[in-house]
Design an enzyme around this catalytic site. Sequence first.
Site, PDB file in Angstrom:
ATOM      1  N   THR A  12      29.420  10.780  -1.975  1.00 33.28           N
ATOM      2  CA  THR A  12      30.072  11.972  -0.887  1.00 33.28           C
ATOM      3  C   THR A  12      30.604  13.004  -2.196  1.00 33.28           C
ATOM      4  O   THR A  12      30.725  14.332  -2.133  1.00 33.28           O
ATOM      5  CB  THR A  12      31.280  11.584  -0.036  1.00 33.28           C
ATOM      6  OG1 THR A  12      30.477  11.113   1.014  1.00 33.28           O
ATOM      7  CG2 THR A  12      31.816  12.817   0.616  1.00 33.28           C
ATOM      8  N   ASP A  56      22.949   8.392  -2.456  1.00 34.81           N
ATOM      9  CA  ASP A  56      23.677   7.942  -1.550  1.00 34.81           C
ATOM     10  C   ASP A  56      23.761   6.548  -1.798  1.00 34.81           C
ATOM     11  O   ASP A  56      22.819   5.899  -2.018  1.00 34.81           O
ATOM     12  CB  ASP A  56      22.922   8.471  -0.135  1.00 34.81           C
ATOM     13  CG  ASP A  56      24.309   8.178   1.003  1.00 34.81           C
ATOM     14  OD1 ASP A  56      24.400   8.837   1.830  1.00 34.81           O
ATOM     15  OD2 ASP A  56      24.551   6.793   0.925  1.00 34.81           O
ATOM     16  N   SER A  57      24.988   6.057  -1.617  1.00 31.80           N
ATOM     17  CA  SER A  57      25.158   4.749  -2.238  1.00 31.80           C
ATOM     18  C   SER A  57      24.505   3.502  -1.314  1.00 31.80           C
ATOM     19  O   SER A  57      24.315   2.445  -1.742  1.00 31.80           O
ATOM     20  CB  SER A  57      26.696   4.342  -2.692  1.00 31.80           C
ATOM     21  OG  SER A  57      27.408   3.977  -1.415  1.00 31.80           O
ATOM     22  N   SER A  58      24.124   4.001  -0.262  1.00 32.33           N
ATOM     23  CA  SER A  58      23.369   3.043   0.542  1.00 32.33           C
ATOM     24  C   SER A  58      22.011   2.751   0.131  1.00 32.33           C
ATOM     25  O   SER A  58      21.401   1.856   0.583  1.00 32.33           O
ATOM     26  CB  SER A  58      23.252   3.880   2.071  1.00 32.33           C
ATOM     27  OG  SER A  58      24.173   4.363   2.708  1.00 32.33           O
ATOM     28  N   THR A  88      31.087   5.710  -1.470  1.00 36.27           N
ATOM     29  CA  THR A  88      31.963   4.550  -1.073  1.00 36.27           C
ATOM     30  C   THR A  88      31.478   3.647  -0.446  1.00 36.27           C
ATOM     31  O   THR A  88      31.947   2.358  -0.459  1.00 36.27           O
ATOM     32  CB  THR A  88      33.036   5.245  -0.277  1.00 36.27           C
ATOM     33  OG1 THR A  88      32.548   5.906   0.751  1.00 36.27           O
ATOM     34  CG2 THR A  88      33.963   6.261  -1.136  1.00 36.27           C
ATOM     35  N   ASP A  89      30.089   3.675   0.273  1.00 36.46           N
ATOM     36  CA  ASP A  89      29.716   2.714   1.131  1.00 36.46           C
ATOM     37  C   ASP A  89      29.352   1.510   0.378  1.00 36.46           C
ATOM     38  O   ASP A  89      29.527   0.510   1.015  1.00 36.46           O
ATOM     39  CB  ASP A  89      28.407   3.282   1.760  1.00 36.46           C
ATOM     40  CG  ASP A  89      28.589   4.349   2.585  1.00 36.46           C
ATOM     41  OD1 ASP A  89      29.775   4.650   3.177  1.00 36.46           O
ATOM     42  OD2 ASP A  89      27.847   5.032   3.300  1.00 36.46           O
ATOM     43  N   CYS A 279      36.827 -13.026   8.389  1.00 36.67           N
ATOM     44  CA  CYS A 279      38.209 -12.472   7.931  1.00 36.67           C
ATOM     45  C   CYS A 279      38.189 -11.918   6.637  1.00 36.67           C
ATOM     46  O   CYS A 279      37.968 -12.663   5.747  1.00 36.67           O
ATOM     47  CB  CYS A 279      39.283 -13.433   8.332  1.00 36.67           C
ATOM     48  SG  CYS A 279      39.301 -14.302   9.838  1.00 36.67           S
TER      49      CYS A 279
HETATM   50  N1  ASP Z   1      27.149   7.737   2.214  1.00 35.06           N
HETATM   51  C1  ASP Z   1      28.180   8.083   0.831  1.00 35.06           C
HETATM   52  C2  ASP Z   1      27.836   6.864  -0.060  1.00 35.06           C
HETATM   53  O1  ASP Z   1      28.089   5.907   0.044  1.00 35.06           O
HETATM   54  C3  ASP Z   1      29.588   7.703   1.479  1.00 35.06           C
HETATM   55  C4  ASP Z   1      30.479   8.119   0.444  1.00 35.06           C
HETATM   56  O2  ASP Z   1      30.445   8.501  -0.827  1.00 35.06           O
HETATM   57  O3  ASP Z   1      31.849   8.073   0.733  1.00 35.06           O
HETATM   58  O4  ASP Z   1      27.101   7.486  -0.994  1.00 35.06           O
END
Ligand code: ASP
Length: 344
Positions: A12, A56-58, A88-89, A279
Amino acid sequence: MTKLLIIYTGGTIGMKQDPETMSLVPFNFRQILEEVPELIKFNIDIDAYSFEPAIDSSDVQPEFWVELAKLIETNYRKYDGFVILHGTDTMAFTSSMLSFMLENLEKAVVLTGSQLPIGMLRTDGRENLISAIEIAAAKNADGRPCVPEVCVFFENELYRGNRTIKYNAENFKAFRSPNYPLLAEAGIHIKFNEAAIHYPSSWGNELKVNNIIDTKVGILKLYPGIQDKAVDAILATDGMRALILESFGCGNAPSSPWFINRIKKIILQGVVVVNVSQCNAGSVDMDAYATGCILKQAGLISAYDATFESTLAKLYFLLGKYEDNESVKFYMNENIKGEISKRK
Ligand code: ASP
């Protein structure tokens, strides 16, 4: 002058809205630097490297981790520290993986990103980037890096990379390290928590990159009502060398014979079965309840208080390093990179 390498992989932080679909797509790295002119004010020599294409990190795959680790290896002597801009993903997976891949690390590798693109007025990316740079460049009075670890910086907090989880999809405070203290906190000053940071026992060792990753891991998440056919489908994963059992609470699972017998059978066949709790905080303790004891007797290995992300990364790393599953079992029980707090 301190030299840093910023590696932009995507996420992002560097995205912008596609005018047609209105969804966020990766964008050009140079744009990021233009959005943060303050970087020039640092008395730090900053170079940048951009992954092509930015992702995109996905879309992160093991080949991406190998490329990232090799990039750090190639540039290791040239730079005092590294900042990785990452989506972040899956940031917690990458930070966990790198912690195992980069052996003898003596410099800071700080991953960061943002919840809002850096071009947006209310972006969290600018603060995250500036502080991550300051942390990666920080040195102690003896001239050594303040945090010679793979870590994640987000919303004023620095976490050990293999203790981090993404827990909030919307909040600027997107990450947590439920079972390990912060490595640093950024307020008016950046305060390093020296008691929590790992320092090498001797300095000047050569960086070694472990870039063989074996992903033959099955994942079985337990839930009330799970059926034998669902379990069988996972256990039939082709070539599976290890299985992560995502258990309840402190490591409990159904005690039904149909379930336990299946787990016992794959352990007898040599599969390494690791018990991770669903958890986020606390530790697996298979002695606490009868349902856990059955798993321990069946031969499950405890992931202790490790995150799911770091348990998966540790298995990928150990399966890549050892051909025999007995060694993998042995090292799963060891604290390799501060990923577990093992109770005696
Ligand atoms: N979909 C984005 C990613 O992980 C989300 C992010 O960067 O916050 O590349």
